[in-house]
Each structure stands twice: as C-alpha cells, then as structure tokens.
Design an enzyme around this catalytic site. Structure first.
Site, mmCIF file in Angstrom:
data_model
loop_
_atom_site.group_PDB
_atom_site.id
_atom_site.type_symbol
_atom_site.label_atom_id
_atom_site.label_comp_id
_atom_site.label_asym_id
_atom_site.label_seq_id
_atom_site.Cartn_x
_atom_site.Cartn_y
_atom_site.Cartn_z
ATOM 1 N N GLU A 12 12.670 65.347 69.251
ATOM 2 C CA GLU A 12 13.888 64.623 69.612
ATOM 3 C C GLU A 12 15.151 65.389 69.214
ATOM 4 O O GLU A 12 16.096 65.466 70.004
ATOM 5 C CB GLU A 12 13.866 63.238 68.949
ATOM 6 C CG GLU A 12 14.610 62.216 69.747
ATOM 7 C CD GLU A 12 14.956 60.965 68.962
ATOM 8 O OE1 GLU A 12 15.632 60.137 69.544
ATOM 9 O OE2 GLU A 12 14.603 60.820 67.788
ATOM 10 N N ARG B 220 16.057 58.044 75.453
ATOM 11 C CA ARG B 220 16.554 59.198 74.682
ATOM 12 C C ARG B 220 17.019 60.349 75.591
ATOM 13 O O ARG B 220 16.834 61.520 75.273
ATOM 14 C CB ARG B 220 15.471 59.725 73.730
ATOM 15 C CG ARG B 220 15.080 58.751 72.625
ATOM 16 C CD ARG B 220 16.257 58.505 71.691
ATOM 17 N NE ARG B 220 15.842 57.809 70.477
ATOM 18 C CZ ARG B 220 15.727 56.493 70.357
ATOM 19 N NH1 ARG B 220 16.010 55.698 71.389
ATOM 20 N NH2 ARG B 220 15.360 55.953 69.214
ATOM 21 N N SER C 241 13.768 59.899 63.751
ATOM 22 C CA SER C 241 12.515 60.208 64.452
ATOM 23 C C SER C 241 12.537 61.667 64.883
ATOM 24 O O SER C 241 13.477 62.099 65.542
ATOM 25 C CB SER C 241 12.379 59.352 65.709
ATOM 26 O OG SER C 241 12.351 57.990 65.384
#
Ligand code: EPU
Length: 338
Positions: A334, A164, A238
């Site tokens: 995130e 990520r 998420s």
C-alpha cells in the site's frame, strides 16, 4: 518557497527511517508553485509530492525533489442545502480536520478518525476505515498540475476513486493536491456495523445520545487497541492492500481453509483480509532485526528502532513470497516506495 539541500527525512516519515532527499521544497501557498517550476535546479530531477509521510517507505536517499505543500486553512463554504460543504487545505493534519468537523457538530467523517497524515494525501489513496471511504464524502479535489502550473479541479467522479486508488495514485508526480472540498450530510447516520465499533461504544462511560463525537471516540479506541501509534513505534498503517480475487479462487481457498474470512467485492469478486493470510504464514509478531510485523496486527510492518527502508522492504518481499507460495495470492504493497 523554502529549499533544503540534502534534507534529513527521519522526522518526515512515520516509519522513522533515516534517509535524505537531494532537495526538500516547501510551498507556503499555491502561488509559489510558479517559482518552483521556474527554478532550473529542479527541472530535470525526479519529483515526489510529500504529505505527512504516513504512507511512505524510503528505501534509500531520494535523488530528486520532495515537494511539500504547507497550505493551511479550513472553512465552511455553505450549509443550506441539506448538506454542509467544507473546504480543507492540503497541509492540514487529517485528524485535526476531522476533529474540527466533529466539534462543529458535522457528521460524515467520524469513522475516518485518528488516521495519520495530511488532508492533501487523503484522496490519493482514497483513505478508508470502519465502513467509510473518502470517496463517500468528497465533492471535489483542487490541485495544481505540475506539468503546466495551472490550477485544476476534479469532481469526485473525475477522481476515479476505488479501493485505495484514484487518478492521483496512478499518476504520481503529475498533480499536487492543494485542497479538498467535502459535502457532509446534515443528518447524522451512524455507521456502526464494523466489528469492534459497537463494543467500543458500549464500553463508553457516556450514555447520552449517540453523536459524531461519541463515534469518533469509539473509532479512536478501536484503532488504538490494535494499531501501533507511529509516534511511538514507526509504521505506515496497513502495509498491503486486502487482495481482491475471483469468487472461484476464493471458493477453492475457502474449501481448504474453512476459517478464512471472505467479503464480497462486487460481481464475481471477493476480498480476503491480507492480515489473515500473513498471520497463517506465521509472521504475526515476527522480527528480522529491527524490521518486524506488529504483534497485534499482522498487516502492519513496524520499525523497532533502526531498521532501514531496504530491510523493511526485504521483510515485505519475504511475506509476499510466503503468502504467494501457500495461498497463490499476490499481495500488493500500500505505501509509496521511494
Ligand atoms: N486479521 C487477522 N490477523 C490480524 C489482524 C486481522 O487474521 O492480525 C483478520 C481478521 O479476520 C479481521 C480481518 O483480518 O477480521 C480484518 O482486520 P481489520 O478489521 O483490522 O481490518 P484490515 O482489513 O486489516 C482495513 C484497512 C485499515 C482500516 C481497517 C478498518 C486496508 C489495507 N486496511 O484493515 O486501514 O483501518 O480496515 O476499516 O484496507 C490503512 O490503510 O493503513 C489502514 C489501517
């Protein structure tokens, strides 16, 4: 170039949070960047590049410029070296593009099916799902350097992709990604090892040969079974990354929590599912007004209606504090927070 002042953003973020941007600027082609950079209205303002708004939490009005590329187009560049090279422009829908590659019979992107957002945002956080990450299939990323106005190209190595993360994530506002070139193998190597995927395939009526199209349908079925559709219930997927901790910290947590899942994450490191930590702290299905945690997946924060970005952020902070207090593990959000 199109400019909207005091632009309403509720339809431009998948949390469906109500907020405004001082300016929303859309570019129809990379050539229009010169007009944008020469415009004195925007010179001193904060800048954020907006994709599909699917990884974004607006905690208030944005006092600067949201710059959104509407560059469209997808083309096969070559198909002669054991790999198919495909180029997609930044403003294309990610899943529309994945569906198109699968329809052409190309393999490699099917496990990344049904992820909301635009092509241009996919490299920023190196999107990943069901055993595949974007970095596995990217050849290069084309971008516009917003500091100089020049077109630049990054090889996959130069993008420094990791879980990520990428150079684009670390330097927000520096680059506008204009297109991504993918290198897809001619040979189809199905990746079916993620829990739930073989079961979804087995449940299909179709018993013909295994194709990228069948895997795509299975992946979408798994996602739909536990992740809320942002068109129906506001969310940004998420909300936290899965924390990577030292193997020794994972071992001592495991000694006290035998049921805790732990995955290897490179030498001396281990990854723990954030969803498990959050669920253990009692937050699955939890709700503070219209800000909540999805009842089927503890990693997904949802807007049940009129939650503000600040309320969603307050809930995220409450979750982080609880996980830190109980497990000593820091959760990292995130989505981008504006
Ligand atoms: N789990 C719980 N409670 C829950 C949900 C999950 O305890 O409510 C535990 C289970 O042990 C489960 C484990 O967490 O086995 C992992 O859950 P899941 O397979 O749903 O994956 P994830 O780690 O929560 C990651 C990505 C997702 C991606 C899936 C599938 C991150 C931050 N998220 O989620 O990506 O779709 O794997 O590959 O890495 C996104 O980034 O927005 C996203 C949805």
């Amino acid at each position: 170039m199109q400019v909207v002042e005091q632009a309403p953003l509720q339809g431009l973020n998948t949390f469906h949070v109500s907020a405004r941007a001082r300016y929303l600027v859309t570019l129809e082609s990379p050539a229009e960047l010169a007009d944008f950079l020469a415009d004195p209205r925007f010179a001193a303002l904060p800048l954020f590049v907006l994709g599909g708004g699917s990884n974004l939490l607006l905690t208030g009005d944005f006092p600067g410029v949201l710059l959104q590329p509407h560059f469209l187009g997808r083309t096969v560049l070559s198909s002669d070296t054991g790999r198919v090279r495909v180029r997609a422009c930044a403003g294309e829908s990610w899943d529309g593009f994945v569906g198109w590659t699968v329809e052409q019979g190309f393999a490699g992107l099917e496990n990344l099916s049904c992820i909301p957002g635009h092509v241009g945002a996919a490299p920023v956080q190196n999107i990943g799902a069901y055993g595949v990450e974007l970095k596995d299939v990217v050849e290069c990323v084309e971008a516009l350097d917003l500091a100089t106005g020049r077109a630049v190209k990054f090889t996959a190595d130069e993008c420094r992709f990791s879980y990520r993360d990428s150079i684009f994530k670390r330097q927000p506002g520096r680059y506008l990604i204009s297109a991504v070139v993918f290198s897809l193998p001619h040979a189809f190597t199905p990746r079916l090892d993620y829990p739930g995927v073989p079961e979804a395939l087995a449940a299909q009526q179709d018993s013909g040969p295994l194709t990228p199209a069948r895997v795509r349908r299975a992946i979408c079925a798994v996602r739909h079974s536990k992740l809320p559709d942002p068109a129906v219930l506001g969310n940004a997927g998420s909300f936290f990354k899965n924390p990577v901790v030292s193997q020794s910290q994972a071992d001592s947590l495991k000694a006290e929590n035998a049921a805790m899942p732990v995955y290897p994450a490179g030498s001396g490191l281990a990854k723990i599912p954030a969803a498990w930590l959050i669920e253990q702290c009692g937050f699955k299905g939890y709700r503070d007004g219209d800000a909540g945690v999805h009842e089927k997946h503890a990693l997904v924060l949802v807007n049940y209606g009129r939650a503000s970005g600040a309320e969603l952020w307050a809930l995220a902070e409450k979750i982080r504090a609880a996980v830190k207090a109980r497990f000593g593990v820091e959760l990292e959000p995130e989505p981008n927070k504006l």
